[in-house]
Scaffold this active site. Structure first.
Site, mmCIF file in Angstrom:
data_model
loop_
_atom_site.group_PDB
_atom_site.id
_atom_site.type_symbol
_atom_site.label_atom_id
_atom_site.label_comp_id
_atom_site.label_asym_id
_atom_site.label_seq_id
_atom_site.Cartn_x
_atom_site.Cartn_y
_atom_site.Cartn_z
ATOM 1 N N ASP A 6 0.734 -1.236 -0.055
ATOM 2 C CA ASP A 6 0.132 -0.113 0.119
ATOM 3 C C ASP A 6 0.875 1.136 0.063
ATOM 4 O O ASP A 6 1.599 1.479 1.024
ATOM 5 C CB ASP A 6 -0.734 0.007 1.247
ATOM 6 C CG ASP A 6 -1.729 1.253 1.303
ATOM 7 O OD1 ASP A 6 -1.920 1.990 0.471
ATOM 8 O OD2 ASP A 6 -1.928 1.611 2.660
ATOM 9 N N ALA A 7 0.953 1.868 -1.001
ATOM 10 C CA ALA A 7 1.907 2.875 -1.398
ATOM 11 C C ALA A 7 1.084 4.224 -1.130
ATOM 12 O O ALA A 7 0.653 4.766 -2.232
ATOM 13 C CB ALA A 7 2.650 2.829 -2.617
ATOM 14 N N ASN A 9 1.207 8.662 0.091
ATOM 15 C CA ASN A 9 1.925 9.917 -0.258
ATOM 16 C C ASN A 9 3.031 10.051 0.700
ATOM 17 O O ASN A 9 4.202 10.610 0.383
ATOM 18 C CB ASN A 9 0.937 11.102 -0.049
ATOM 19 C CG ASN A 9 0.024 11.189 -1.234
ATOM 20 O OD1 ASN A 9 0.397 11.549 -2.580
ATOM 21 N ND2 ASN A 9 -1.475 11.147 -0.987
ATOM 22 N N ILE A 12 4.910 3.879 2.687
ATOM 23 C CA ILE A 12 4.583 2.553 1.855
ATOM 24 C C ILE A 12 4.339 1.482 2.966
ATOM 25 O O ILE A 12 5.525 1.328 3.662
ATOM 26 C CB ILE A 12 5.624 2.278 0.892
ATOM 27 C CG1 ILE A 12 5.555 3.400 -0.393
ATOM 28 C CG2 ILE A 12 5.391 0.857 0.353
ATOM 29 C CD1 ILE A 12 6.578 2.941 -1.084
ATOM 30 N N GLY A 107 -9.416 7.752 -6.023
ATOM 31 C CA GLY A 107 -8.230 7.191 -5.597
ATOM 32 C C GLY A 107 -8.338 5.887 -5.049
ATOM 33 O O GLY A 107 -9.494 5.322 -4.556
ATOM 34 N N ASP A 109 -7.101 3.969 -2.854
ATOM 35 C CA ASP A 109 -7.285 3.748 -1.489
ATOM 36 C C ASP A 109 -8.531 3.930 -0.754
ATOM 37 O O ASP A 109 -9.062 3.230 0.055
ATOM 38 C CB ASP A 109 -6.341 4.776 -0.748
ATOM 39 C CG ASP A 109 -6.222 6.274 -1.144
ATOM 40 O OD1 ASP A 109 -6.942 6.422 -2.345
ATOM 41 O OD2 ASP A 109 -5.890 7.069 -0.480
ATOM 42 N N ARG A 110 -9.365 4.891 -1.360
ATOM 43 C CA ARG A 110 -10.823 5.175 -0.981
ATOM 44 C C ARG A 110 -11.471 4.109 -1.351
ATOM 45 O O ARG A 110 -12.283 3.593 -0.225
ATOM 46 C CB ARG A 110 -11.352 6.413 -1.619
ATOM 47 C CG ARG A 110 -10.429 7.666 -1.542
ATOM 48 C CD ARG A 110 -10.650 8.876 -1.934
ATOM 49 N NE ARG A 110 -11.977 9.408 -1.743
ATOM 50 C CZ ARG A 110 -12.886 10.327 -2.247
ATOM 51 N NH1 ARG A 110 -12.415 10.996 -3.370
ATOM 52 N NH2 ARG A 110 -13.960 10.710 -1.722
ATOM 53 N N ASP A 129 -10.829 8.510 6.439
ATOM 54 C CA ASP A 129 -9.360 8.399 6.427
ATOM 55 C C ASP A 129 -8.350 9.444 6.734
ATOM 56 O O ASP A 129 -8.624 10.428 5.970
ATOM 57 C CB ASP A 129 -8.948 7.806 5.107
ATOM 58 C CG ASP A 129 -7.592 7.159 4.951
ATOM 59 O OD1 ASP A 129 -6.873 7.454 5.735
ATOM 60 O OD2 ASP A 129 -7.121 6.547 4.064
ATOM 61 N N THR A 184 0.863 30.742 22.477
ATOM 62 C CA THR A 184 1.031 30.434 20.888
ATOM 63 C C THR A 184 0.718 28.997 20.636
ATOM 64 O O THR A 184 -0.297 28.599 19.565
ATOM 65 C CB THR A 184 1.981 31.011 20.144
ATOM 66 O OG1 THR A 184 2.049 32.702 20.280
ATOM 67 C CG2 THR A 184 1.662 30.953 18.524
#
Length: 256
Positions: A6-7, A9, A12, A107, A109-110, A129, A184
């Protein structure tokens, strides 16, 4: 045995399944510059440590949303495991319909998340996700993919905030003790964390308003457990949903 890749962004994820159990799961950084030999050097060492014989791997599947890394992963499978991998795409037999205007744009993955979630939990449902992007994918009662929502991921939003505002530091992600920040960094952490909780709850409320039946909400991705601490939206968290989807897709298309 089945080799699953599963690669994404950022990472992997590579895993091996023996037909009954996952024997090992490993995460490598995604880099278009990395060669198949470099992937193999790391991966074979990890597999050896878990006593997984590479000569027993006779099937492979790759799912990726990063086209530049695909060729080297193909070489990895061919040269080091002597298998021709199945490439996950909308053209395969998914066992459901992709009910969007252009299925090729979705995609993989979806689709994989939707396939796994419906197989494991039944529908109707939404998969959230929480990765580089935050995606919401809707699956109906029959398991069909109905579309969804894409928004910037939490880490991506933090990077953009740091780069666009010169005086705002780069910070880590965590659940703040209170909503109102006293400095901050505390204010930034609150804005990012509770802002994404609000985004998740708000989008799910609107998606639910378009469905008569109550939706099961499945969370996945590396940040899902952290964000689940701040909301009751999620029915179930499954960090390995995409791997499960790849395994199921392989069985439908490779293992007859």
């Amino acid at each position: 045995m089945l080799l699953v890749i599963d690669a994404g962004n950022t990472n992997i994820v590579v895993a091996v399944h023996d037909g009954n159990h996952w024997l090992g799961t490993w995460r490598l950084s995604t880099s278009p510059q990395r060669t198949s030999d470099e992937y193999a050097s790391t991966l074979l060492t990890l597999m050896e440590k878990q006593h997984i014989p590479i000569d027993k791997i006779d099937k492979a599947i790759i799912g990726t949303v990063v086209p530049p890394v695909l060729y080297q992963l193909l070489l990895l499978c061919r040269q080091w495991f002597s298998v021709e991998p199945l490439i996950a795409s909308s053209c395969l037999d998914w066992g459901f319909e992709i009910l969007v205007t252009n299925p090729q744009e979705v995609g993989v993955d979806r689709l994989l998340n939707g396939l796994a979630a419906y197989t494991l939990y039944d529908g109707p449902l939404v998969v959230i996700d929480l990765g580089t992007a935050t995606t919401f994918d809707v699956i109906d009662e029959q398991g069909n993919y109905c579309g969804g929502v894409i928004s910037p991921g939490l880490t991506l939003s933090l990077e953009a905030l740091h780069k666009a505002a010169a005086r705002l530091p780069k910070i880590g992600i965590g659940r703040p003790h209170s909503v109102i920040g006293k400095e901050t960094i505390g204010a930034m952490r609150s804005g990012i964390y509770w802002g994404y909780i609000g985004l998740i709850e708000g989008i799910i409320k609107r998606i639910q308003s378009e469905h008569a039946r109550k939706l099961t909400i499945i969370g996945t991705g590396g940040l899902a457990p952290l964000l689940a601490e701040g909301t009751t939206v999620f029915t179930k968290i499954n960090a390995e949903l995409t791997l499960e989807g790849l395994k199921i897709l392989a069985h439908r298309n490779l293992i007859k």
